[in-house]
Design a protein around this motif. Sequence first.
Motif, PDB file in Angstrom:
ATOM      1  N   GLU A 196       0.833  -1.201   0.000  1.00  0.00           N
ATOM      2  CA  GLU A 196       0.000   0.000   0.000  1.00  0.00           C
ATOM      3  C   GLU A 196       0.869   1.253   0.000  1.00  0.00           C
ATOM      4  OE1 GLU A 196      -3.130   0.603  -0.362  1.00  0.00           O
ATOM      5  OE2 GLU A 196      -3.671  -1.517  -0.589  1.00  0.00           O
ATOM      6  N   ALA A 197       1.964   1.219   0.756  1.00  0.00           N
ATOM      7  CA  ALA A 197       2.874   2.366   0.767  1.00  0.00           C
ATOM      8  C   ALA A 197       3.491   2.573  -0.606  1.00  0.00           C
ATOM      9  CB  ALA A 197       3.963   2.163   1.823  1.00  0.00           C
ATOM     10  N   LEU A 198       3.839   1.486  -1.289  1.00  0.00           N
ATOM     11  CA  LEU A 198       4.436   1.603  -2.613  1.00  0.00           C
ATOM     12  C   LEU A 198       3.412   2.122  -3.624  1.00  0.00           C
ATOM     13  CD1 LEU A 198       7.369   1.031  -3.410  1.00  0.00           C
ATOM     14  CD2 LEU A 198       6.603  -1.094  -4.436  1.00  0.00           C
ATOM     15  N   ARG A 199       2.154   1.761  -3.429  1.00  0.00           N
ATOM     16  CA  ARG A 199       1.103   2.296  -4.304  1.00  0.00           C
ATOM     17  C   ARG A 199       1.033   3.819  -4.181  1.00  0.00           C
ATOM     18  NH1 ARG A 199      -3.709   4.068  -3.532  1.00  0.00           N
ATOM     19  NH2 ARG A 199      -3.785   3.349  -1.352  1.00  0.00           N
ATOM     20  N   ARG A 200       1.167   4.324  -2.979  1.00  0.00           N
ATOM     21  CA  ARG A 200       1.141   5.773  -2.790  1.00  0.00           C
ATOM     22  C   ARG A 200       2.374   6.430  -3.401  1.00  0.00           C
ATOM     23  NH1 ARG A 200      -1.036   3.866   2.167  1.00  0.00           N
ATOM     24  NH2 ARG A 200       1.008   3.992   3.207  1.00  0.00           N
ATOM     25  N   LEU A 221      11.060  10.365  -3.261  1.00  0.00           N
ATOM     26  CA  LEU A 221       9.755   9.721  -3.387  1.00  0.00           C
ATOM     27  C   LEU A 221       9.590   8.605  -2.361  1.00  0.00           C
ATOM     28  CD1 LEU A 221       9.558   9.468  -7.281  1.00  0.00           C
ATOM     29  CD2 LEU A 221       8.072  10.883  -5.836  1.00  0.00           C
ATOM     30  N   MET A 222      10.614   7.771  -2.234  1.00  0.00           N
ATOM     31  CA  MET A 222      10.511   6.632  -1.318  1.00  0.00           C
ATOM     32  C   MET A 222      10.527   7.082   0.141  1.00  0.00           C
ATOM     33  SD  MET A 222      10.117   3.949  -3.202  1.00  0.00           S
ATOM     34  CE  MET A 222      10.532   2.548  -2.156  1.00  0.00           C
ATOM     35  N   THR A 223      11.342   8.062   0.463  1.00  0.00           N
ATOM     36  CA  THR A 223      11.393   8.564   1.837  1.00  0.00           C
ATOM     37  C   THR A 223      10.070   9.202   2.226  1.00  0.00           C
ATOM     38  OG1 THR A 223      13.788   8.939   1.671  1.00  0.00           O
ATOM     39  CG2 THR A 223      12.610  10.097   3.420  1.00  0.00           C
ATOM     40  N   ASP A 224       9.526  10.017   1.329  1.00  0.00           N
ATOM     41  CA  ASP A 224       8.226  10.629   1.608  1.00  0.00           C
ATOM     42  C   ASP A 224       7.133   9.570   1.758  1.00  0.00           C
ATOM     43  OD1 ASP A 224       9.441  13.085   1.438  1.00  0.00           O
ATOM     44  OD2 ASP A 224       8.628  13.591  -0.535  1.00  0.00           O
ATOM     45  N   GLY A 225       7.314   8.431   1.105  1.00  0.00           N
ATOM     46  CA  GLY A 225       6.337   7.351   1.176  1.00  0.00           C
ATOM     47  C   GLY A 225       6.508   6.428   2.363  1.00  0.00           C
ATOM     48  N   ARG A 279      24.600   1.900   0.456  1.00  0.00           N
ATOM     49  CA  ARG A 279      25.474   1.213  -0.493  1.00  0.00           C
ATOM     50  C   ARG A 279      24.759   0.731  -1.749  1.00  0.00           C
ATOM     51  NH1 ARG A 279      30.132  -1.946   2.978  1.00  0.00           N
ATOM     52  NH2 ARG A 279      30.390  -0.319   4.556  1.00  0.00           N
ATOM     53  N   GLU A 280      23.436   0.889  -1.777  1.00  0.00           N
ATOM     54  CA  GLU A 280      22.657   0.446  -2.940  1.00  0.00           C
ATOM     55  C   GLU A 280      21.566   1.473  -3.221  1.00  0.00           C
ATOM     56  OE1 GLU A 280      23.147  -4.386  -2.111  1.00  0.00           O
ATOM     57  OE2 GLU A 280      21.210  -3.393  -1.760  1.00  0.00           O
ATOM     58  N   TRP A 281      21.649   2.177  -4.316  1.00  0.00           N
ATOM     59  CA  TRP A 281      20.664   3.220  -4.609  1.00  0.00           C
ATOM     60  C   TRP A 281      19.259   2.660  -4.794  1.00  0.00           C
ATOM     61  CZ3 TRP A 281      18.170   2.162  -9.038  1.00  0.00           C
ATOM     62  CH2 TRP A 281      18.846   1.510 -10.081  1.00  0.00           C
ATOM     63  N   TRP A 282      19.129   1.359  -5.064  1.00  0.00           N
ATOM     64  CA  TRP A 282      17.832   0.740  -5.371  1.00  0.00           C
ATOM     65  C   TRP A 282      17.121   0.151  -4.164  1.00  0.00           C
ATOM     66  CZ3 TRP A 282      22.619  -0.904  -7.221  1.00  0.00           C
ATOM     67  CH2 TRP A 282      23.178  -2.006  -6.560  1.00  0.00           C
ATOM     68  N   HIS A 283      17.743   0.068  -3.005  1.00  0.00           N
ATOM     69  CA  HIS A 283      17.267  -0.712  -1.861  1.00  0.00           C
ATOM     70  C   HIS A 283      16.532   0.188  -0.861  1.00  0.00           C
ATOM     71  CE1 HIS A 283      17.876  -3.986   1.276  1.00  0.00           C
ATOM     72  NE2 HIS A 283      17.643  -2.927   2.040  1.00  0.00           N
ATOM     73  N   PHE A 284      15.254  -0.175  -0.546  1.00  0.00           N
ATOM     74  CA  PHE A 284      14.462   0.600   0.404  1.00  0.00           C
ATOM     75  C   PHE A 284      13.633  -0.332   1.281  1.00  0.00           C
ATOM     76  CE2 PHE A 284      15.344   3.472  -3.049  1.00  0.00           C
ATOM     77  CZ  PHE A 284      15.618   4.677  -2.410  1.00  0.00           C
ATOM     78  N   ARG A 285      13.573   0.012   2.577  1.00  0.00           N
ATOM     79  CA  ARG A 285      12.832  -0.767   3.574  1.00  0.00           C
ATOM     80  C   ARG A 285      11.722   0.100   4.171  1.00  0.00           C
ATOM     81  NH1 ARG A 285      13.097  -0.221   8.839  1.00  0.00           N
ATOM     82  NH2 ARG A 285      15.035   0.975   8.718  1.00  0.00           N
ATOM     83  N   LEU A 286      10.528  -0.495   4.308  1.00  0.00           N
ATOM     84  CA  LEU A 286       9.436   0.231   4.945  1.00  0.00           C
ATOM     85  C   LEU A 286       9.822   0.574   6.378  1.00  0.00           C
ATOM     86  CD1 LEU A 286       6.494   1.241   4.541  1.00  0.00           C
ATOM     87  CD2 LEU A 286       5.754  -0.925   5.571  1.00  0.00           C
ATOM     88  N   ARG A 287       9.728   1.837   6.729  1.00  0.00           N
ATOM     89  CA  ARG A 287      10.169   2.290   8.050  1.00  0.00           C
ATOM     90  C   ARG A 287       9.399   1.585   9.168  1.00  0.00           C
ATOM     91  NH1 ARG A 287       9.276   7.163   7.212  1.00  0.00           N
ATOM     92  NH2 ARG A 287      11.370   7.760   6.542  1.00  0.00           N
TER      93      ARG A 287
END
Length: 277
Positions: A94-98, A239-243, A250-258
């Motif tokens: 749901e967070a990624l949808r936003r 975008l991802m941080t705001d979401g 070390r990886e520009w592509w890697h994101f974890r839901l806070r």
Amino acid sequence: MRVSGPAGAPRRGGPARRLLVGVAVALVAAAGAGCTRPEPAPRPAPTRPGLVVLSDVDSRIRSDIRYATAHNFVGRRVDGYPEALCLLTAPAAEALRRVQDAALAAGRSLKVYDCYRPQRAVEDFQTWARHTDEQQMKAEFYPRVAKSELFDRGYLGAPSAHSRGSTVDVTLVEVPVPEQPGYLPGQPLVACTAPRDQRFGDNSVDMGTGFDCFDPLAHTDSPGIGDAARENRRLLRQLMTDGGFVGYDREWWHFRLRDEPWPDTYFDLPVTRSSTD
């Protein structure tokens, strides 16, 4: 002189009275000690984290699930990926949808490379890392880093946050989304650090390196990339941080839901639709 009540009884509050009260309190305490409630048993770890298929939540987000193919740093389908699906916990999806809504407003779309990753896949990576002779994909994915250093340098991790179900590897693509050429096993490999027009024809915008590029150039704030790639990384991170996601330096592509629902639990369900609830 001792003050007495009728019939010579000691006055209330005297030594005898206090002695009787003390004995009663001690007896009550002793009885209560025998009835102490036991500590509740720890809850067993869940076996199903409530995964959903991302495309069911938002069909607009593109996917290129590399570990279900031969186009990855191992050079074959990774254990645990019988289907090329992006599975995530419902809150992460749901967070990624936003985030997708915000990306489209900025003229871009999201594309995911990897989402939930079963523990057996992480173990597959560990086994692969011990076989130092298996380096058929080195020229593309880790051209300037020794295979033996991939875990020590933080490019691979065990256990992996991906196994908790709320971590995603993601990039941005233009809108309308360009076509992407297919990967043919055995085709000539080009370093992931090469300029965008020379490396594999990923339809991602220029991020300075390809996906899963185990190289300092892939570090989020690397000074070695061009202005366009730096701006694209900045936009993705914003975008991802705001979401509600947190990046990895070390990886520009890697994101974890806070606020991930299972911050301490790692799962091993295979990447299949049947693993969803």
